[in-house]
Design a protein around this motif. Structure first.
Motif, short mmCIF file in Angstrom:
data_model
loop_
_atom_site.label_atom_id
_atom_site.label_comp_id
_atom_site.label_asym_id
_atom_site.label_seq_id
_atom_site.Cartn_x
_atom_site.Cartn_y
_atom_site.Cartn_z
N LEU A 199 1.02 -1.38 -0.02
CA LEU A 199 -0.07 0.03 0.16
C LEU A 199 0.96 1.05 -0.08
CD1 LEU A 199 -2.62 -1.15 2.68
CD2 LEU A 199 -3.08 -0.69 0.01
N PRO A 200 0.29 2.41 -0.41
CA PRO A 200 1.27 3.70 -0.31
C PRO A 200 1.94 3.85 0.95
CG PRO A 200 -0.93 4.16 -1.44
CD PRO A 200 -1.05 2.61 -0.85
N LEU A 201 3.09 4.68 1.04
CA LEU A 201 3.57 4.79 2.32
C LEU A 201 2.59 5.48 3.35
CD1 LEU A 201 6.56 4.38 3.15
CD2 LEU A 201 7.28 6.25 2.70
N SER A 227 -7.86 -7.84 15.41
CA SER A 227 -7.84 -6.63 14.47
C SER A 227 -6.54 -7.12 13.64
CB SER A 227 -7.37 -5.48 15.18
OG SER A 227 -8.51 -4.77 15.79
N PHE A 228 -6.62 -6.90 12.31
CA PHE A 228 -5.54 -6.92 11.27
C PHE A 228 -4.86 -5.66 10.89
CE2 PHE A 228 -7.54 -11.28 11.11
CZ PHE A 228 -6.55 -12.05 10.71
N GLY A 229 -3.51 -5.71 10.98
CA GLY A 229 -3.07 -4.64 10.40
C GLY A 229 -2.29 -5.00 9.12
N SER A 230 -2.28 -4.26 8.08
CA SER A 230 -1.74 -4.87 6.67
C SER A 230 -1.27 -3.70 5.83
CB SER A 230 -2.79 -5.52 6.05
OG SER A 230 -2.25 -6.26 4.96
N VAL A 231 -0.20 -3.76 5.24
CA VAL A 231 0.32 -2.92 4.39
C VAL A 231 0.53 -3.27 2.95
CG1 VAL A 231 1.84 -1.70 6.30
CG2 VAL A 231 2.66 -3.71 5.18
N ILE A 232 -0.30 -4.38 2.69
CA ILE A 232 -0.34 -4.81 1.29
C ILE A 232 -1.92 -4.57 0.81
CG2 ILE A 232 1.58 -6.28 1.16
CD1 ILE A 232 -0.44 -8.72 1.66
N GLU A 233 -2.04 -4.57 -0.52
CA GLU A 233 -3.39 -4.15 -1.00
C GLU A 233 -4.13 -5.45 -0.98
OE1 GLU A 233 -3.13 -3.20 -5.13
OE2 GLU A 233 -2.06 -1.34 -4.78
N ARG A 234 -3.80 -6.72 -1.13
CA ARG A 234 -4.64 -7.75 -0.96
C ARG A 234 -5.05 -8.19 0.45
NH1 ARG A 234 -1.10 -12.61 -3.56
NH2 ARG A 234 -2.70 -13.79 -2.32
N ASN A 235 -6.35 -8.54 0.57
CA ASN A 235 -6.55 -8.98 1.91
C ASN A 235 -7.25 -10.38 1.98
OD1 ASN A 235 -9.06 -8.81 0.43
ND2 ASN A 235 -10.04 -7.37 2.04
N ASP A 236 -6.69 -11.18 1.45
CA ASP A 236 -7.22 -12.53 1.23
C ASP A 236 -6.73 -13.26 2.71
OD1 ASP A 236 -4.71 -12.27 -0.09
OD2 ASP A 236 -5.13 -13.36 -1.63
N GLY A 265 -18.13 -3.88 -5.54
CA GLY A 265 -17.84 -4.72 -6.58
C GLY A 265 -16.49 -4.60 -7.00
N LYS A 266 -15.83 -3.71 -6.31
CA LYS A 266 -14.23 -3.44 -6.72
C LYS A 266 -13.40 -4.37 -5.97
CE LYS A 266 -10.60 -0.28 -7.57
NZ LYS A 266 -10.14 1.06 -7.19
N GLU A 267 -12.82 -5.51 -6.38
CA GLU A 267 -12.04 -6.49 -5.44
C GLU A 267 -10.98 -5.76 -5.22
OE1 GLU A 267 -12.07 -9.86 -4.91
OE2 GLU A 267 -14.18 -10.38 -5.68
N SER A 268 -9.99 -6.22 -4.11
CA SER A 268 -8.94 -6.04 -3.70
C SER A 268 -7.88 -6.24 -4.81
CB SER A 268 -8.32 -6.53 -2.55
OG SER A 268 -8.58 -5.80 -1.54
N SER A 269 -7.09 -5.73 -5.39
CA SER A 269 -6.29 -5.92 -6.54
C SER A 269 -5.37 -7.20 -6.43
CB SER A 269 -5.38 -4.82 -7.09
OG SER A 269 -4.55 -4.62 -6.05
N HIS A 270 -5.09 -8.03 -6.94
CA HIS A 270 -4.30 -9.31 -6.81
C HIS A 270 -4.92 -10.31 -5.76
CE1 HIS A 270 -1.58 -7.21 -9.52
NE2 HIS A 270 -1.81 -6.06 -8.78
N ALA A 271 -6.08 -10.14 -5.37
CA ALA A 271 -6.44 -11.10 -4.44
C ALA A 271 -6.71 -12.27 -5.08
CB ALA A 271 -7.94 -10.51 -3.76
N LEU A 272 -6.46 -13.42 -4.37
CA LEU A 272 -6.59 -14.73 -4.88
C LEU A 272 -7.73 -15.55 -4.41
CD1 LEU A 272 -3.03 -15.82 -4.94
CD2 LEU A 272 -4.59 -15.34 -7.02
N LEU A 273 -8.07 -15.45 -3.12
CA LEU A 273 -9.18 -16.25 -2.63
C LEU A 273 -10.54 -15.37 -3.02
CD1 LEU A 273 -7.80 -17.04 0.78
CD2 LEU A 273 -8.21 -18.47 -1.15
#
Lengths: 240, 474
Positions: free
Chosen positions: B225-227, B430-439, B466-474
């Motif tokens: 994700l952006p800095l 609570s999840f903290g994430s710094v990547i786009e995908r949230n699978d 309707g807009k999926e997280s980019s590059h999500a696989l699940l």
């Protein structure tokens, strides 16, 4: 309470889509909260950001520090020279070197992202520095005949070689060949300038020998590039 | 603001002795142990904290956050007054980070600490270069009070006591009296020197064999994700129903959630194209921190925690959930053993006390520590999930707090991490994430839903329908 038909999780009234899979959530207007009721603040700016310096501000501070350091060093040098000899002697050379160092270090910071402009100014600064150094004793001795021509030739040949390298479609071992050709041209030019400047025989000798060796190396590299390696990437060949 | 003749002065008799007279080597590192407690007090960092200043960057903040969602809107002025009232009771938190020649150190900070406005992306690193900067801050937004505190200062236990004391004082100013004790400190009380001891030093047993070094673990793929941004996804469940579910599997809450986490990691790995060939996979390993105060006698409010590393090696085949539970339970039981934990404590303390390491100037030590953090830290586990346990808010104001969350900052190496805490019947994950995908988040929460639990999910990242997280696989 709304829930996501895809993930099966329950969701807040204010959301329009599932935060896990983005499935749109069907809502009943009467029950829907306004976006400002979101449990998370919507302003993105952290108050701490006020203390975070941008890159431009950092560059400005860098220029300020360098300028201050150069000004103080120059003043100290001039004062020490004045106090010891009551006239400006050696300190002029030292100050010229310090100022030259300042120009060379500040230019890439001020012209950040404009490489060609920065290099042009630095090249001009080198020539000016040579002229100033030579002219400090009141007469021009070596700068016009040797210093300036050698510097200008170096810059021009380096720029031309770099330009040719950049324009190559396939950048492989051919770049080494172009570099070798550029170096051979430079050596011939250097010997010519030296001979003209020193007033000896104009016909170059050692540079021709070196250039011939370099040209044969370049021809071999071009052959290798075109026929054997077929434009293979240098990084691939020399990967450790 | 901390008074000059503040609470550090009345140190106990043994700490009044000149430091040479003290037997244990760790005690001399604190200025309070000397005869001149007011000269220029400073603290050495504890042995868990020394790695953090070296790795602090715009991408790795090392700040974690405890937040409470209240029934009523936060009265910021009263919160500020409560903060000012309790700060002198916690002198070891009122410090700034400074650079020495060989080590970082803490110096007492006399600057005021203001409650600041909350923002959408929490837990950004605070500047440690600026003089007078604290390593924690209290933030407020609408009905939410948050404490963001750097791991250099303390762990979840210490932060929770500070946060509980802050809330108790806040409600006291509203006329709700709370009895002191049981994790709520009296602002007028005297700090006990045991609160700022480096418990790691005391419990190191020189000569203990080193722990076996683990192998590299698999790491989540994903575009950053952006800095200065971070996605926070929080799920809330009924604590009672999760406990019943954990009991069905014969596990504790922590083991059950760690097993769900490992299963979710396995789901993400199974869906990743590069892991199609099982032979090329790496093990999935989860770091589950434990409060060492449960294993060693200590009341320190500085860092005193270590971890278990339950794992599954998916090269051996697909693990069913019950298999994961059995494995996680066994591995965590083995790791949460005082003798095993003492090994790691000893290794950490002895490394920092090695004379050859100590004489390395800080500037070089930082480079060394950054590489150690990558090779011996993040590289060894796929993600991190901590269960802080019960928030244990006093009954006097427990009803005034709807929910407590703990958020952990992620790092570019781990990408997504999780923290859990319970308040009354609300278990917050609570999840903290710094990547786009949230699978990983999706796999985790949907597994809980499929296990028959009701989960309510919210996130600070608003996605368009309707807009999926980019590059999500699940």
């Amino acid at each position: 309470m709304p829930y996501c038909s895809n993930c099966g999780v329950e969701l807040d009234d204010s959301v329009a889509a599932c935060p896990l899979c983005s499935t749109p959530i069907q809502k009943f207007d009467a029950l829907t909260r306004k976006p400002e009721d979101s449990p998370y603040p919507q302003h993105i700016i952290d108050p701490e950001d006020a203390y975070r310096l941008s890159k431009a501000e950092r560059r400005r501070i860098g220029v300020e520090l360098l300028t201050l350091a150069v000004a103080l060093a120059s003043a100290a040098l001039l004062l020490v020279d004045l106090l010891s000899d009551a006239s400006l002697g050696w300190s002029r050379y030292a100050v010229a070197s310090v100022v030259f160092g300042w120009i060379v270090s500040v230019t890439p910071i001020v012209l950040y992202g404009r490489i060609k402009a920065a290099l042009s100014i630095m090249a001009a600064a080198v020539i000016a520095f040579l002229l100033v150094l030579d002219g400090m004793d009141g007469q021009m001795e070596w700068s016009l005949t040797l210093g300036t021509p050698i510097a200008m030739t170096t810059f021009m040949i380096a720029a031309a070689t770099a330009e040719i390298m950049v324009t190559r479609r396939i950048k492989g071992i051919n770049l080494l060949g172009i570099g070798a050709l550029g170096l051979s041209v430079f050596l011939i030019a250097l010997e010519s300038i030296l001979r003209i400047g020193l007033g000896t025989s104009i016909r170059p000798y050692w540079s021709i020998v070196a250039a011939l060796a370099l040209v044969s190396v370049a021809v071999f590299l071009f052959y290798l590039h075109g026929r054997v390696l077929r434009g293979a990437d240098l990084r691939k060949i020399f990967r450790l | 603001m901390t008074k000059k003749s503040g609470p550090l002065a009345p140190a106990q008799a043994q700490y009044r002795q000149p430091y040479r007279a003290l037997g244990s080597s760790h005690a001399r590192e604190y200025s309070h142990a000397r005869e001149y407690p007011r000269a220029h007090p400073w603290y050495a960092l504890d042995h868990a904290a020394i790695i953090y200043p070296a790795i602090l960057s715009d991408k790795i903040s090392a700040y974690f956050r405890i937040q409470a969602t209240l029934v009523d809107r936060v009265d910021v002025e009263r919160l500020q007054a409560a903060l000012d009232a309790i700060r002198p009771r916690f002198p070891y938190l009122q410090i700034e980070l400074r650079k020495g020649f060989f080590w970082f150190f803490f110096e007492r900070n006399e600057a005021p600490n203001r409650v600041v406005q909350d923002s959408k992306f929490p837990m950004q690193k605070l500047s440690t270069r600026k003089r007078g900067g604290y390593l924690y801050r209290v933030r407020a937004f609408d009905k939410r009070v948050a404490l963001e505190i750097c791991h250099i200062l303390t762990d979840g236990y210490g932060a929770m006591i500070f946060f509980r004391s802050l809330l108790a004082e806040y409600y006291r100013m509203q006329g709700i009296q709370t009895e002191y004790g049981d994790g709520v400190f009296d602002p007028k009380g005297t700090p006990d020197p045991a609160e700022w001891e480096d418990a790691f030093s005391r419990h190191a047993t020189p000569g203990a064999p080193k722990p076996v070094r683990g192998t590299a673990a698999w790491h989540l793929p994903g575009l950053a994700l952006p800095l200065y941004t971070m996605r926070v996804t929080t799920g809330t469940l009924s604590l009672a129903s999760v406990l019943v579910k954990a009991k069905e599997y014969g596990a504790t809450l922590t083991v059950y959630l760690a097993a769900v986490y490992l299963a979710a990691l396995q789901d993400v790995q199974d869906a990743h194209p590069r892991c199609a060939d099982r032979r090329k996979r790496k093990p999935l390993r989860l770091q589950v921190p434990a409060n060492l105060r449960n294993f060693f006698p200590s009341t320190t409010l500085r860092n005193f925690s270590l971890y278990a590393l339950p794992d599954i090696d998916t090269r051996l085949g697909h693990y069913e959930f019950r298999e994961i539970i059995v494995r996680a339970k066994a591995m965590m039981s083995l790791a949460y053993d005082s003798k095993e934990l003492a090994r790691t404590i000893t290794r950490n303390v002895m490394t920092a006390k090695n004379p050859f390491i100590r004489i390395i100037p800080l500037i070089l030590k930082n480079i060394f520590m950054r590489s150690v953090y990558k090779s011996h830290g993040e590289n060894l586990y796929s993600s991190l999930a901590t269960n802080v346990g019960m928030a244990r808010l006093p009954d006097s104001f427990a009803e005034k707090v709807l929910r407590i969350d703990v958020l952990l900052p992620s790092t570019p190496g781990l990408k997504t991490v999780a923290a859990m805490i319970s308040h009354r019947d609300a278990l917050s994950i609570s999840f903290g994430s710094v990547i786009e995908r949230n699978d990983l988040e999706r796999a985790f929460f949907t597994r809980l839903v499929k296990d028959g639990l009701r989960v309510k999910v919210e996130s600070n990242q608003v996605t368009d329908p309707g807009k999926e997280s980019s590059h999500a696989l699940l």
